[in-house]
Every structure is written in C-alpha cells, then in structure tokens.
Write a protein that holds these residues in place. Structure first.
Motif, PDB file in Angstrom:
ATOM      1  N   ALA A 254       2.056  11.404 -16.715  1.00  0.00           N
ATOM      2  CA  ALA A 254       0.800  12.007 -16.275  1.00  0.00           C
ATOM      3  C   ALA A 254      -0.138  10.955 -15.693  1.00  0.00           C
ATOM      4  N   ILE A 255      -0.217   9.800 -16.338  1.00  0.00           N
ATOM      5  CA  ILE A 255      -1.089   8.729 -15.848  1.00  0.00           C
ATOM      6  C   ILE A 255      -0.581   8.198 -14.511  1.00  0.00           C
ATOM      7  N   ALA A 256       0.725   7.994 -14.421  1.00  0.00           N
ATOM      8  CA  ALA A 256       1.300   7.505 -13.161  1.00  0.00           C
ATOM      9  C   ALA A 256       1.056   8.500 -12.030  1.00  0.00           C
ATOM     10  N   ALA A 257       1.230   9.797 -12.319  1.00  0.00           N
ATOM     11  CA  ALA A 257       1.041  10.821 -11.295  1.00  0.00           C
ATOM     12  C   ALA A 257      -0.408  10.871 -10.802  1.00  0.00           C
ATOM     13  N   LYS A 258      -1.349  10.528 -11.647  1.00  0.00           N
ATOM     14  CA  LYS A 258      -2.756  10.504 -11.236  1.00  0.00           C
ATOM     15  C   LYS A 258      -3.099   9.232 -10.467  1.00  0.00           C
ATOM     16  N   LEU A 259      -2.522   8.117 -10.875  1.00  0.00           N
ATOM     17  CA  LEU A 259      -2.853   6.841 -10.231  1.00  0.00           C
ATOM     18  C   LEU A 259      -2.179   6.661  -8.874  1.00  0.00           C
ATOM     19  N   MET A 260      -0.965   7.164  -8.734  1.00  0.00           N
ATOM     20  CA  MET A 260      -0.185   6.868  -7.529  1.00  0.00           C
ATOM     21  C   MET A 260      -0.848   7.363  -6.243  1.00  0.00           C
ATOM     22  N   PRO A 261      -1.342   8.606  -6.174  1.00  0.00           N
ATOM     23  CA  PRO A 261      -2.010   9.024  -4.934  1.00  0.00           C
ATOM     24  C   PRO A 261      -3.263   8.208  -4.634  1.00  0.00           C
ATOM     25  N   LYS A 266      -5.546   4.005  -1.062  1.00  0.00           N
ATOM     26  CA  LYS A 266      -6.296   2.765  -0.901  1.00  0.00           C
ATOM     27  C   LYS A 266      -5.515   1.692  -0.140  1.00  0.00           C
ATOM     28  N   ILE A 267      -4.186   1.720  -0.245  1.00  0.00           N
ATOM     29  CA  ILE A 267      -3.388   0.700   0.439  1.00  0.00           C
ATOM     30  C   ILE A 267      -2.718   1.234   1.707  1.00  0.00           C
ATOM     31  N   GLY A 268      -2.974   2.517   2.012  1.00  0.00           N
ATOM     32  CA  GLY A 268      -2.292   3.135   3.153  1.00  0.00           C
ATOM     33  C   GLY A 268      -3.216   3.527   4.288  1.00  0.00           C
ATOM     34  N   LYS A 269      -4.289   2.788   4.468  1.00  0.00           N
ATOM     35  CA  LYS A 269      -5.244   3.144   5.522  1.00  0.00           C
ATOM     36  C   LYS A 269      -4.659   2.947   6.917  1.00  0.00           C
ATOM     37  N   VAL A 316      -2.558  -3.986 -13.579  1.00  0.00           N
ATOM     38  CA  VAL A 316      -3.653  -3.003 -13.575  1.00  0.00           C
ATOM     39  C   VAL A 316      -4.398  -3.054 -14.894  1.00  0.00           C
ATOM     40  N   ASP A 317      -5.711  -3.031 -14.811  1.00  0.00           N
ATOM     41  CA  ASP A 317      -6.557  -3.079 -16.010  1.00  0.00           C
ATOM     42  C   ASP A 317      -6.536  -1.721 -16.714  1.00  0.00           C
ATOM     43  N   PHE A 318      -5.711  -1.626 -17.733  1.00  0.00           N
ATOM     44  CA  PHE A 318      -5.602  -0.380 -18.500  1.00  0.00           C
ATOM     45  C   PHE A 318      -5.234  -0.735 -19.932  1.00  0.00           C
ATOM     46  N   ASP A 319      -5.958  -0.166 -20.891  1.00  0.00           N
ATOM     47  CA  ASP A 319      -5.702  -0.437 -22.309  1.00  0.00           C
ATOM     48  C   ASP A 319      -5.104   0.809 -22.954  1.00  0.00           C
ATOM     49  N   PRO A 320      -3.809   0.820 -23.202  1.00  0.00           N
ATOM     50  CA  PRO A 320      -3.195   2.026 -23.783  1.00  0.00           C
ATOM     51  C   PRO A 320      -3.635   2.298 -25.208  1.00  0.00           C
ATOM     52  N   ALA A 321      -4.187   1.290 -25.874  1.00  0.00           N
ATOM     53  CA  ALA A 321      -4.687   1.522 -27.230  1.00  0.00           C
ATOM     54  C   ALA A 321      -5.983   2.337 -27.202  1.00  0.00           C
ATOM     55  N   ASN A 322      -6.751   2.182 -26.114  1.00  0.00           N
ATOM     56  CA  ASN A 322      -7.984   2.953 -25.916  1.00  0.00           C
ATOM     57  C   ASN A 322      -7.991   3.445 -24.469  1.00  0.00           C
ATOM     58  N   VAL A 329      -9.575   3.690 -12.851  1.00  0.00           N
ATOM     59  CA  VAL A 329      -9.737   4.145 -11.468  1.00  0.00           C
ATOM     60  C   VAL A 329     -10.966   3.506 -10.832  1.00  0.00           C
ATOM     61  N   ALA A 330     -12.051   3.417 -11.588  1.00  0.00           N
ATOM     62  CA  ALA A 330     -13.282   2.827 -11.059  1.00  0.00           C
ATOM     63  C   ALA A 330     -13.099   1.362 -10.690  1.00  0.00           C
ATOM     64  N   GLY A 331     -12.157   0.691 -11.348  1.00  0.00           N
ATOM     65  CA  GLY A 331     -11.948  -0.729 -11.079  1.00  0.00           C
ATOM     66  C   GLY A 331     -10.881  -1.039 -10.045  1.00  0.00           C
ATOM     67  N   LEU A 332     -10.233  -0.015  -9.481  1.00  0.00           N
ATOM     68  CA  LEU A 332      -9.122  -0.257  -8.558  1.00  0.00           C
ATOM     69  C   LEU A 332      -9.560  -0.965  -7.275  1.00  0.00           C
ATOM     70  N   ASP A 333     -10.676  -0.546  -6.704  1.00  0.00           N
ATOM     71  CA  ASP A 333     -11.126  -1.155  -5.449  1.00  0.00           C
ATOM     72  C   ASP A 333     -11.350  -2.649  -5.607  1.00  0.00           C
ATOM     73  N   ALA A 334     -12.038  -3.027  -6.686  1.00  0.00           N
ATOM     74  CA  ALA A 334     -12.318  -4.447  -6.916  1.00  0.00           C
ATOM     75  C   ALA A 334     -11.027  -5.218  -7.176  1.00  0.00           C
ATOM     76  N   ALA A 335     -10.108  -4.606  -7.927  1.00  0.00           N
ATOM     77  CA  ALA A 335      -8.841  -5.286  -8.229  1.00  0.00           C
ATOM     78  C   ALA A 335      -8.018  -5.507  -6.959  1.00  0.00           C
ATOM     79  N   LEU A 336      -7.966  -4.502  -6.112  1.00  0.00           N
ATOM     80  CA  LEU A 336      -7.209  -4.627  -4.871  1.00  0.00           C
ATOM     81  C   LEU A 336      -7.859  -5.632  -3.923  1.00  0.00           C
ATOM     82  N   GLU A 337      -9.182  -5.619  -3.869  1.00  0.00           N
ATOM     83  CA  GLU A 337      -9.871  -6.566  -3.001  1.00  0.00           C
ATOM     84  C   GLU A 337      -9.634  -7.997  -3.467  1.00  0.00           C
ATOM     85  N   ALA A 338      -9.644  -8.211  -4.781  1.00  0.00           N
ATOM     86  CA  ALA A 338      -9.370  -9.548  -5.315  1.00  0.00           C
ATOM     87  C   ALA A 338      -7.937  -9.972  -5.002  1.00  0.00           C
ATOM     88  N   TYR A 339      -6.988  -9.052  -5.130  1.00  0.00           N
ATOM     89  CA  TYR A 339      -5.590  -9.371  -4.820  1.00  0.00           C
ATOM     90  C   TYR A 339      -5.449  -9.751  -3.346  1.00  0.00           C
TER      91      TYR A 339
END
Length: 700
Positions: A254-261, A266-269, A316-322, A329-339
């Motif tokens: 479920a998490i992968a299906a939400k993140l992938m699109p 973001k990387i397919g412009k 990817v910044d994700f904590d499965p414990a919490n 999702v809110a941090g994806l843009d910054a993470a991709l820009e840094a990469y």
C-alpha cells in the motif's frame, strides 16, 4: 537472489553429457552460456561473457584457422542464440598488439575489432573481446557471481583470494575493462600456468578450461568455494543487525503504491519513466538494517552493477516504527533536489574535457526502511533489471562486510565508467523510443475483442498495459496471448468488477504498484441489451447504468485523482457507441447509458484541461468479430429487431454503412491509440466515430 546459500540451494552442475555429445564446439559454447546465464547467482542479466577458440576452415583459403567465438556486444547469456556471438580471427586479434599505443589511447582499439571479423559476421564485438582473446586457454568464462564479487570488493581482497583459493586463482587490481586489461590477464595467466582463473578486484571472475564442460565446472567450483567460505566465516547479524521493523506485506504494498506515482511524477517531467517494486527478503534485511545509510552511500563496486543503478541510491526518509507517510511525501522534493545537486557535483568534480553532457540527475534506486526498494527507468524491464542488480550489490555488501570491509568503486572510477565515451556511443546507437515509451495504460473490459486489440496497439507503441475484466478465465487467456508477443514485463492483469468502489481502488493500486502510475485510461468495459421499452425490466436498466455509467464514473474518477497527483497530465479515451448519438428502437437502456458515457467524458474534459488531462470518445458501431457482447443474446436481439437471421447480422451492418465496410476491433484500437497519444495532444472533449459511415451519427 541470495548468492551465499549452500547445501540444497548450492549451485549444481546442469551439464548433460548426452545432450552435449551431439554438439559442435560453437554449439557447446552456446549450451554452456545458456546454463551459466540461467542462474543469477552466477551472473546478472546482460552481464558476463563466454568464449571458445575453435579451429575452422577459412572461407577464402579453405585453410584451418583459429577463430575466437565470444559473446557479442549487448547480449545476455541466459537467452543468447548462436547469432549472438562475434567471430574473429585470433591471429588478427593477436596482431592488434602492434597497434596498441598505451593506456591513454586504448579506446581506439575498439575500432580495429571489426577488421578482425571472421566470415563477415555482423554481430559487433564487445569491449571484453581482448580479455578473452589473450588468455591462452581454449575456453574462458567471465562471470559476476555475488559471492566472488563479495571477496573482490573487500579491502583485503588480494590476501583473501590467496587464502580462500589456495593459489588456484590469481588476482588483479581494479582496472576498467579494455585492451590493457586483456594484456594483463594474458601476462598473469601465462606467468602462472597452474592458475584456474583470476579474480578482478571489485569486478568479477575469469575462469578457463581445456573443454567446454571443464570450463563450466571450473567456474561453478570456484563460485561454490567462495560461497562456502563466506558462509563459514561471515559475522552475524548481517549489516550490523536490524534497526527498523519490517511492515506487513499488505502495508508495504500500500505504501509503495502511494509513493510510486508521486515519485514518478517528480522525476518524469521531461521523460516518462516506469517503476518496479521489490520487497524480497534480501532487500528487507538491508533496508531495515543499522548499516543501511553508510553502505548505501558507498555505492556499488562491479561496473555492471553501477551502470544499471547509478553512483548511489536514495534512502527515503521513512520510519516504519512510527509510520507517517504524509511527512515522507512532504520531504520528497527536498530529498530529490539534494540528490540531484549531489549528482551534478559529482559530475563537475570528475568530468573530463571530452566527457558527454551530464545525464538525468535523478536516482534510479530508492530504498525505503520497513517497505522495500523502488526503481525507475525508461522501460519496465530496465527498471526491474536495475532492482535485480542492486540486489546483487546488497549480496556483495553482505558478504564483504561479513568477513572484512566492503569497498565501493571510487568516485572518479565510477564516473569514468558511467561517462565512458564507448558507453556513450552505445547509448547513441540505441533505437529511437516508440511513441508511447514510458507510458502506463489501463484498459477496462480488457479480455474482450476491442480490449485486446487496444492493448496490442498500445503495447506495439511501447506502453505498458494493465488489463482488467470481470471474466477471470478470459482475462487469463488474454494475458497469456499478449505475453507471448510482448513479454511479461509489459503486460499485467487484475480481475475486478468496475461497478464497485473498493474494486476500482484495487485496480488503480495494482496498476501503480506494477508500473509506477497511470497515463492512459481506456474505458472499454461493456454489455449490451435489447428489448422494447415495455419489456425492459428494471434489472436490465440498472445493469446497463451500473456498468456503462457508474463503472465508467468510478474508474475515471480514480484515474483522474491519480493523474492529478502525478502532475504529468494524462489521456482518457471512452469507448462508447454510435448508439450514444443515435437512438435505436428496442435498446433504450443501452442507448441511454452510452449517451451518459459521452456526456461524462465531456464533463471530465472540462475539469481535466487545467491539469493536462485530455478526455475523448471513440464511437464504434457493429464491431462483431471478436466481440463477447455479440456472442451473447445481443446478436439475437438485434437480429430480431431488424427482422433478419442471426447469421446475417454482420453482413446486414456492413451493407447498412455508408462505406459498405465492416468495422473490426483493430479499427477501434487505431482510433483509441490516436486519441491517447501525443498525435492528438491538442484534442479533448472530442468524439471520433468509427462506424464506416452513419449519417445519423454525424456529430453536430
């Protein structure tokens, strides 16, 4: 994919003497190659190389000459055929040594290889050709086994090679493949004739033998010895032990299906990309480990791994414990820009005066703690293969860190491989992408005649297609047929009833998880019914409305939401009917529902325009061949309505048309493709009739 297993999972010889006894030397090379390439623990897809030196009659002189048979450029050992091998005069290859002007100019040696071709063989020789030519053994294997690379990628790989193989394998320091490495392999194998092979630091294994079988079994023996030693000596737990919990399979999906699109958008412009999800045991062990961040930052060592997966993955910044997916999702843009900034910095630090321009700076591999790994590439197969290569890298890191210290490829050497001019030339020779390359299409009613024809058309143009249908058996048959023609990577199915809201969400999630998102929706699910108004039951009326109106609404709403999230636009095509424009006596339920479909499409077109989402309609008429609708009562009902025999229906409709032509599923598929593709980029809210001409259906 774990290469370090022993016991019942150990690599065993598959050689069959009865089969081999009937083969020529080139056929034995092919047999050996296919056996080796069939096991990813021995070598990865497209990786590795095999060769044989064969005495053959020269086509000009008739004299016996020695010919090097070697896997050609770009081939895959597991699937290679006899025409996948290059053939070169060995004597001419030896003569190239006189042309060699040193390491700085070794790339020019590739241009000489075609001049050594035997029998005008069109298969291009690979850069590895000198590596095989100059080892003075009849049969040579070059493999990338995880267990061997684990040893080769250790800080003390030379000492470990001596210790594990007791002098039977030589060792050479890291060097980019090419002519000079071929000379070094020749020197070491000649100076130490007792050697059974050579380990290349951070790269892989060379082995040889006097016969095809002997070479094959020597290769397996060296891999098994490496596996056995690593298993006996590896520190546990792997990767420093677990740091994060593994989420349940349903939650991971479920998490992968939400993140992938979201990531795909973001990387397919500038270029559409397709995704792949992997949550195998090896991946989960790594992404949940203490050492995830530092090991991921080191990158890979083997050139084959690196070329497929880029210099390093994005964690990817994700904590499965919490789990807080909104925060991630809110941090994806910054993470991709840094990469991207880091990647461009790497390019600037390492580039040469003649380096190709910087390429796509987005990551290929995404590691998500507790969830698994995502990969994105220009096509589905490449995305899947990239993930397989990174699993190879995980296995290498596990093995190396278990017995020593893993060492990745240095930044400059990594750049020299990634931006190698010979690699750039190979990329430039790649065929031009097809018109729908990188696109994902969902076709409802996919098991029917029109649905399958549409799928074929979209697949031919490079799209990946998810088919959905309520008919399980017909859907399975359609998938089997399409996979035969287009391969398993590009085709998937999900059985569902589009009249249910939860079922539609399942379809969309399955499409996202399989391919990464959605670009094209072809709403094609259908039924048909005919009866005089006074004989039309409420059940028949509601069934038409449920499938042809509610079903189309639910699927288009879900697709619309996903396309908006991706922010890359999209195209919807409704397969309606001439009956949506022209009333037919005795079919009020069907005609009304089809008219509603057309109006729904127009409404969505109004709302979608600002998002770049186009919505158009194709109106078929009397598509009888291959239609499951016409196989049922509808054919008899229409025959009765027109006072003709059921067997005469197709001819009746052909004669009724203005052009006197029958309409086929392929005709509808062509229209759908046009509207879905960039050929119709400036069309939305339109109707395209494919009915061989019906004046009453002319749009006004």
């Amino acid at each position: 994919m774990n290469a370090l297993n022993t016991g019942k999972d150990s690599i065993n010889s598959l050689w069959d003497d009865k089969i081999a006894a009937t083969m020529s030397e080139p056929e034995l090379l092919l047999y050996r190659s296919n056996l080796l390439g069939s096991d990813f623990r021995i070598t990865n897809f497209g990786g590795g190389n095999t060769s044989a030196k064969v005495m053959m009659a020269d086509y000009l002189t008739g004299e016996q000459v020695e010919v090097l048979w070697v896997k050609g450029s770009g081939g895959d050992l597991g699937s290679i055929k006899i025409d996948g091998f290059s053939t070169l005069y060995l004597e001419k290859l030896k003569g190239l040594k006189n042309r060699y002007r040193g390491l700085d100019l070794e790339d020019e040696m590739v241009d000489y290889l075609p001049h050594c071709t035997f029998n005008l063989n069109p298969r291009a020789a690979s850069i590895d050709t000198p590596l095989h030519a100059y080892i003075q053994r009849k049969h040579v294997d070059h493999m990338h086994p995880d267990a061997i690379i684990a040893i080769a990628a250790c800080a003390n790989s030379k000492a470990l090679t001596q210790k594990i193989f007791e002098g039977e394998l030589g060792w050479l320091p890291w060097q980019r493949p090419g002519f000079d490495l071929g000379l070094k392999l020749e020197a070491l194998s000649t100076e130490q004739p007792h050697l059974k092979g050579i380990i290349l630091e951070g790269h892989g294994l060379f082995t040889w033998g006097d016969t095809a079988k002997g070479c094959y079994e020597n290769t397996l023996d060296m891999i098994r010895r490496a596996e056995s030693w690593l298993n006996a000596n590896s520190k546990q737990p792997a990767f420093g032990g677990a740091k994060a919990p593994v989420l349940a399979a349903e939650e991971r999906a479920a998490i992968a299906a939400k993140l992938m699109p979201l990531l795909r958008g973001k990387i397919g412009k500038t270029e559409f990309k397709l995704g792949h999800f992997d949550d195998s045991a090896a991946v989960l062990e790594f992404v949940c480990s203490q050492d995830l961040a530092p090991l991921a930052a080191l990158g890979t060592s083997c050139p084959d791994h690196f070329l497929r997966t880029k210099i390093r993955p994005l964690v990817v910044d994700f904590d499965p414990a919490n789990p807080d997916l909104d925060k991630t999702v809110a941090g994806l843009d910054a993470a991709l820009e840094a990469y991207r900034a880091d990647y461009i910095g790497y390019y600037e630090r390492c580039k040469h005066a003649n380096s190709p321009a910087v390429r796509d700076a987005n990551p290929i591999i995404y590691l998500i703690p507790g969830v698994g790994m995502l990969s994105f590439a220009k096509d589905k197969a490449t995305a899947r293969i990239a993930s397989e290569f990174y699993i190879n890298a995980i296995n290498v890191m596990r093995g190396a860190n278990g017995v020593d210290k893993y060492v990745g490829l240095s930044e400059q050497e990594a750049f020299n491989i990634e931006y190698w001019l010979l690699e750039e030339a190979k990329l430039q020779r790649m065929p031009k992408p097809k018109s729908l390359a990188g696109r994902v299409a969902l076709v409802t009613g996919g098991a029917g005649g029109i649905g399958q024809a549409v799928a074929r058309q979209l697949l031919r143009e490079g799209a990946c297609v998810m088919l959905t249908d309520i008919d399980t058996e017909a859907l399975a048959a359609a998938q089997k047929d399409l996979v035969k023609s287009f391969g398993a990577d590009s085709v998937a199915t999900v059985q569902a009833d589009i009249t249910g809201e939860a079922a539609v969400e399942t379809i969309i999630a399955a499409t996202s998880l399989r391919f990464g998102g959605l670009d094209i929706l072809v709403s094609n699910a259908g039924i048909a019914s005919a009866a005089p108004l006074e004989d039309t039951s409420l059940e028949v009326w509601q069934r038409n409305q449920s499938i042809l109106v509610t079903g189309y609404f639910l699927v288009s709403r879900a697709a619309f939401r996903l396309m908006k999230q991706q922010k890359t636009g999209g195209s919807m095509v409704f397969v309606a009917s001439k009956n949506g424009l022209v009333a037919s006596a005795g079919a009020s339920a069907y005609c009304t529902a089809k008219a509603a479909e057309i109006h729904l499409a127009r409404c969505i077109a109004l709302e979608g325009a600002s998002e770049g989402i186009r919505v158009n309609v194709v109106n078929p008429d009397a598509v009888i061949r291959g239609s499951r609708i016409w196989d049922g009562k509808w054919k008899e009902e229409r025959a009765a309505s027109n006072k003709i025999e059921a067997d005469d229906v197709e001819e009746f409709y052909r004669k009724r048309s203005m052009l006197k032509l029958g309409v086929l599923p392929e005709d509808i598929a062509e229209a759908v493709y046009f509207l879905a593709s960039d050929k119709a980029a400036k069309s939305t809210g339109n109707i395209l009739n494919v009915d061989a001409g019906n004046a009453a259906a002319f749009t006004r």
